[in-house]
Structures are given as structure tokens and as C-alpha cells.
Design a protein around this motif. Structure first.
Motif, mmCIF file in Angstrom:
data_model
loop_
_atom_site.group_PDB
_atom_site.id
_atom_site.type_symbol
_atom_site.label_atom_id
_atom_site.label_comp_id
_atom_site.label_asym_id
_atom_site.label_seq_id
_atom_site.Cartn_x
_atom_site.Cartn_y
_atom_site.Cartn_z
ATOM 1 N N HIS A 157 0.831 -1.319 0.071
ATOM 2 C CA HIS A 157 -0.150 -0.076 0.084
ATOM 3 C C HIS A 157 1.074 1.275 0.038
ATOM 4 C CE1 HIS A 157 -3.398 -2.412 0.572
ATOM 5 N NE2 HIS A 157 -2.907 -2.819 1.891
ATOM 6 N N ALA A 158 0.434 2.389 -0.419
ATOM 7 C CA ALA A 158 1.031 3.773 -0.550
ATOM 8 C C ALA A 158 1.153 3.973 1.085
ATOM 9 C CB ALA A 158 0.035 4.773 -1.290
ATOM 10 N N LYS A 159 2.562 4.271 1.120
ATOM 11 C CA LYS A 159 3.100 4.790 2.615
ATOM 12 C C LYS A 159 3.559 6.019 2.398
ATOM 13 C CE LYS A 159 3.904 0.099 4.285
ATOM 14 N NZ LYS A 159 4.539 -0.791 4.170
ATOM 15 N N PRO A 194 4.100 28.068 5.321
ATOM 16 C CA PRO A 194 4.764 27.571 3.982
ATOM 17 C C PRO A 194 3.491 27.978 2.919
ATOM 18 C CG PRO A 194 3.537 25.728 5.349
ATOM 19 C CD PRO A 194 3.609 26.979 6.288
ATOM 20 N N LYS A 195 4.055 28.257 1.689
ATOM 21 C CA LYS A 195 3.034 28.676 0.760
ATOM 22 C C LYS A 195 2.605 27.256 -0.014
ATOM 23 C CE LYS A 195 5.213 33.011 0.010
ATOM 24 N NZ LYS A 195 6.020 33.884 -0.986
ATOM 25 N N THR A 196 3.627 26.132 0.159
ATOM 26 C CA THR A 196 2.961 24.857 -0.491
ATOM 27 C C THR A 196 3.289 23.880 0.744
ATOM 28 O OG1 THR A 196 4.755 24.324 -1.387
ATOM 29 C CG2 THR A 196 3.006 25.693 -2.785
ATOM 30 N N ILE A 197 2.487 22.902 0.544
ATOM 31 C CA ILE A 197 2.613 21.538 1.635
ATOM 32 C C ILE A 197 2.710 20.311 0.461
ATOM 33 C CG2 ILE A 197 1.649 20.201 3.337
ATOM 34 C CD1 ILE A 197 0.176 22.637 4.290
ATOM 35 N N SER A 198 3.743 19.537 0.713
ATOM 36 C CA SER A 198 3.763 18.345 0.103
ATOM 37 C C SER A 198 3.966 17.128 0.734
ATOM 38 C CB SER A 198 4.978 18.511 -1.059
ATOM 39 O OG SER A 198 6.304 18.455 -0.255
ATOM 40 N N LEU A 199 3.286 15.985 0.352
ATOM 41 C CA LEU A 199 3.500 14.777 0.888
ATOM 42 C C LEU A 199 3.801 13.699 -0.069
ATOM 43 C CD1 LEU A 199 -0.087 14.825 2.727
ATOM 44 C CD2 LEU A 199 2.115 15.308 3.715
ATOM 45 N N THR A 200 4.902 12.984 0.023
ATOM 46 C CA THR A 200 5.611 11.913 -0.981
ATOM 47 C C THR A 200 5.309 10.693 -0.307
ATOM 48 O OG1 THR A 200 6.958 13.770 -1.313
ATOM 49 C CG2 THR A 200 7.741 11.464 -2.050
ATOM 50 N N PHE A 201 4.866 9.870 -1.430
ATOM 51 C CA PHE A 201 4.726 8.381 -1.039
ATOM 52 C C PHE A 201 5.503 7.577 -1.653
ATOM 53 C CE2 PHE A 201 1.215 10.801 0.043
ATOM 54 C CZ PHE A 201 0.575 10.302 1.141
ATOM 55 N N PRO A 231 3.028 14.965 -11.628
ATOM 56 C CA PRO A 231 2.962 14.133 -12.733
ATOM 57 C C PRO A 231 3.553 12.845 -12.385
ATOM 58 C CG PRO A 231 3.927 16.247 -13.166
ATOM 59 C CD PRO A 231 3.760 16.247 -11.568
ATOM 60 N N ASP A 232 4.648 12.415 -11.497
ATOM 61 C CA ASP A 232 4.888 11.136 -11.257
ATOM 62 C C ASP A 232 4.049 10.434 -10.677
ATOM 63 O OD1 ASP A 232 5.474 11.975 -8.604
ATOM 64 O OD2 ASP A 232 7.771 11.515 -8.821
ATOM 65 N N ALA A 289 -4.729 8.672 0.741
ATOM 66 C CA ALA A 289 -4.061 8.313 -0.542
ATOM 67 C C ALA A 289 -4.543 6.793 -0.954
ATOM 68 C CB ALA A 289 -2.667 8.376 -0.339
ATOM 69 N N ALA A 290 -4.806 6.818 -2.164
ATOM 70 C CA ALA A 290 -5.085 5.435 -2.657
ATOM 71 C C ALA A 290 -3.915 4.887 -3.829
ATOM 72 C CB ALA A 290 -6.496 5.500 -3.664
ATOM 73 N N ALA A 291 -3.504 3.828 -3.576
ATOM 74 C CA ALA A 291 -2.352 3.123 -4.219
ATOM 75 C C ALA A 291 -2.970 3.086 -5.703
ATOM 76 C CB ALA A 291 -1.962 1.857 -3.774
#
Length: 120
Positions: free
Chosen positions: A25-27, A42-49, A78-79, A102-104
């Protein structure tokens, strides 16, 4: 091999295969701001899986400690491994709770979680 043993072996094999697939599963592997960090607004927030996400089912919400939600427009990169969000307006100083969903892309299994950070 008798009929019952064959059925038992088949069921056991199917169970092992299904459990192996279910563990992928996406972690969440990184976030900006980092969990429990104290940062400038922050102006942007990012979460990477760790794997590609299904964009239609992957997003996050942001709320202050008192529960007041902060509007955020999210997109998936895009990725398809990163959810990015831009808060509408400047974040006020204080504690924030980010709740992600988040859904894988490969199996559609939906995961969720939370992290907190503080704006100074």
C-alpha cells in the motif's frame, strides 16, 4: 493427493498470494513541512509516498488545532507519488493538523494518516 488436501492447498496458496498483494500500500515517506516541525508559514505543502497514487482518491485536509479548517487546493504530481497543496491565504501562527488520504494506483487500497506542524 486426495480431494480435501487439494482444496486445502489451493485455499492456503490463494490466502498467501492475497496477503502478499495486500501489504503493498502507499506509505508516506516524506513531508514538507516535516511532521512535528516548527516552520515559517509555508506557501505549499507536499506529501511524498513510496508508490504511485490514484489522483482521484488522494488528497489532504488542513485544520488548526481548534478544528477550524483551512482551505487547501491539492494536486497530485506528474509522477503520481506526491500530493501538493497550496493553502488559500497565508497560514496564521499556531498548530496545524494535516489529515491525508491516499489510494495506491496499483490496487486502489485507500490509506490515511495525520501529521502535525506548527507555524511560527
Amino acid at each position: 493427493m486426495n480431494y480435501r488436501a487439494l482444496i486445502a492447498t489451493t485455499v492456503l496458496s490463494a490466502s498467501i498470494l492475497a496477503s502478499g498483494q495486500a501489504s503493498a500500500h502507499a506509505k508516506l515517506v516524506a513531508s514538507d513541512p516535516a511532521a512535528n516541525a516548527t516552520v515559517a508559514a509555508p506557501k505549499t505543502i507536499s506529501l511524498t509516498f513510496n508508490e504511485k497514487l490514484a489522483p482521484a482518491f488522494s488528497t489532504f485536509e488542513l485544520a488548526m488545532a481548534d478544528g477550524m479548517k483551512t482551505p487547501v487546493k491539492t494536486t497530485v504530481s506528474p509522477d503520481r507519488k506526491t500530493i501538493r497543496g497550496a493553502p488559500k491565504g497565508r497560514l496564521m501562527p499556531g498548530a496545524y493538523k494535516l489529515t491525508w488520504y491516499a489510494a495506491a494506483a496499483d490496487d486502489g487500497h485507500r490509506m490515511d494518516g495525520t501529521l502535525t506542524f506548527t507555524v511560527k
